[in-house]
Design an enzyme around this catalytic site. Structure first.
Site, PDB file in Angstrom:
ATOM      1  N   ARG A  13       0.847  -1.194   0.000  1.00  0.00           N
ATOM      2  CA  ARG A  13       0.000   0.000   0.000  1.00  0.00           C
ATOM      3  C   ARG A  13       0.879   1.240   0.000  1.00  0.00           C
ATOM      4  O   ARG A  13       1.866   1.314   0.726  1.00  0.00           O
ATOM      5  CB  ARG A  13      -0.947   0.048   1.207  1.00  0.00           C
ATOM      6  CG  ARG A  13      -1.754   1.355   1.258  1.00  0.00           C
ATOM      7  CD  ARG A  13      -2.852   1.350   2.282  1.00  0.00           C
ATOM      8  NE  ARG A  13      -4.012   0.584   1.885  1.00  0.00           N
ATOM      9  CZ  ARG A  13      -4.942   1.014   1.021  1.00  0.00           C
ATOM     10  NH1 ARG A  13      -4.811   2.196   0.438  1.00  0.00           N
ATOM     11  NH2 ARG A  13      -5.978   0.259   0.740  1.00  0.00           N
ATOM     12  N   ASP A 106       3.919  -3.761  10.942  1.00  0.00           N
ATOM     13  CA  ASP A 106       2.537  -3.328  10.748  1.00  0.00           C
ATOM     14  C   ASP A 106       1.771  -3.261  12.065  1.00  0.00           C
ATOM     15  O   ASP A 106       1.023  -2.306  12.319  1.00  0.00           O
ATOM     16  CB  ASP A 106       1.807  -4.228   9.748  1.00  0.00           C
ATOM     17  CG  ASP A 106       1.899  -5.715  10.093  1.00  0.00           C
ATOM     18  OD1 ASP A 106       2.694  -6.097  10.984  1.00  0.00           O
ATOM     19  OD2 ASP A 106       1.175  -6.508   9.455  1.00  0.00           O
TER      20      ASP A 106
END
Length: 256
Positions: A13, A106
């Site tokens: 992303r 993350d």
């Protein structure tokens, strides 16, 4: 402009920030794994498609949970922008305290942005390749994490292990008891995972003896968030915002 890149197991992303605002974001499939030249070409095309002036990107922050993709992605970005990239990770010093040195970047980013953005004790439910619930309290202590197979991961496993079940649209069925194979599978996947998430939230709240504020993110989070009152907000960019916060903190500390 700051370009933030999150290299995940299924997707990469991108988020382009002007100040605090993410003005553009898109996703590329991580698999099959690509060479530096392939990545360079894809990145160049993506910037053109999204009408982004490459010359306006002044800084690049990269977070990754896929070690063998980290180098080619960083090199291709450096080649495209002629800018040295900054790698952020769980080793980026912040106000957070946590027990496990194995925590993924993350999850660390999820916890950090939740800590900076929301009050009290928070749970970040990330509907990604894995389903994760990361809990952080008001003092920045990461209380712990739950990791389970992700929605799409489980669905692919089900389809691959059975003779008569095929791929389905990820859509909420009208009722729990399905009338055809597709509805039956949609019910099992959507309502089954929803019940698991709700149950895990309840267990965490009971364990901590308090009500937590729950944030959802990840690729399929938008399907689940409207179906339960336990999830207070859905933010598809939560992780990328967390990586930006890690980059800002790292830059303040003078660590590049």
């Amino acid at each position: 402009m700051l370009l933030v890149v999150n290299i995940g197991n299924s997707n990469i992303r991108f988020g382009v920030f002007e100040g605090d605002e993410c003005v553009n974001s898109w996703v590329m499939n991580t698999k099959p794994y690509k060479t530096e030249d392939e990545l360079y070409s894809q990145f160049k095309i993506a910037f053109k498609n999204y009408d982004i002036d490459i010359n306006r990107i002044k800084d690049i922050a990269v977070g990754s949970v896929v070690p063998h993709l980290t180098y080619p992605v960083r090199k291709s970005l450096q080649r495209l922008h002629n800018i040295k990239t900054t790698l952020v990770s769980k080793n980026t010093p912040t106000e957070l305290t946590f027990m496990s040195p194995q925590m993924g970047t993350d999850l660390y980013a999820n916890a950090y942005y939740a800590f900076k953005k929301y009050e009290g004790t928070k749970i970040v439910v990330d509907f990604g390749t894995a389903l994760t619930l990361t809990c952080v309290d008001k003092n920045g202590e990461i209380k712990g994490v739950v990791i389970a197979p992700g929605v799409i991961t489980s669905l692919k496993s089900l389809i691959g292990s059975t003779a008569q079940l095929s791929d389905i649209e990820m859509r909420t069925p009208k009722q729990t008891l399905g009338k055809d194979t597709e509805e039956c599978m949609q019910s099992g996947v959507i309502f089954g995972f929803l019940s698991m998430v709700e149950g895990l939230i309840d267990r965490i709240n009971k364990e901590l003896k308090e009500e937590t504020y729950v944030i959802a993110t990840g690729g399929t989070g938008h399907i689940f968030a409207p179906l339960t009152s336990k999830i207070k907000i859905y933010d598809r960019l939560h992780t990328i915002k967390g990586l930006r916060e890690l980059y800002i903190t790292q830059k303040k500390e003078g660590l590049q």
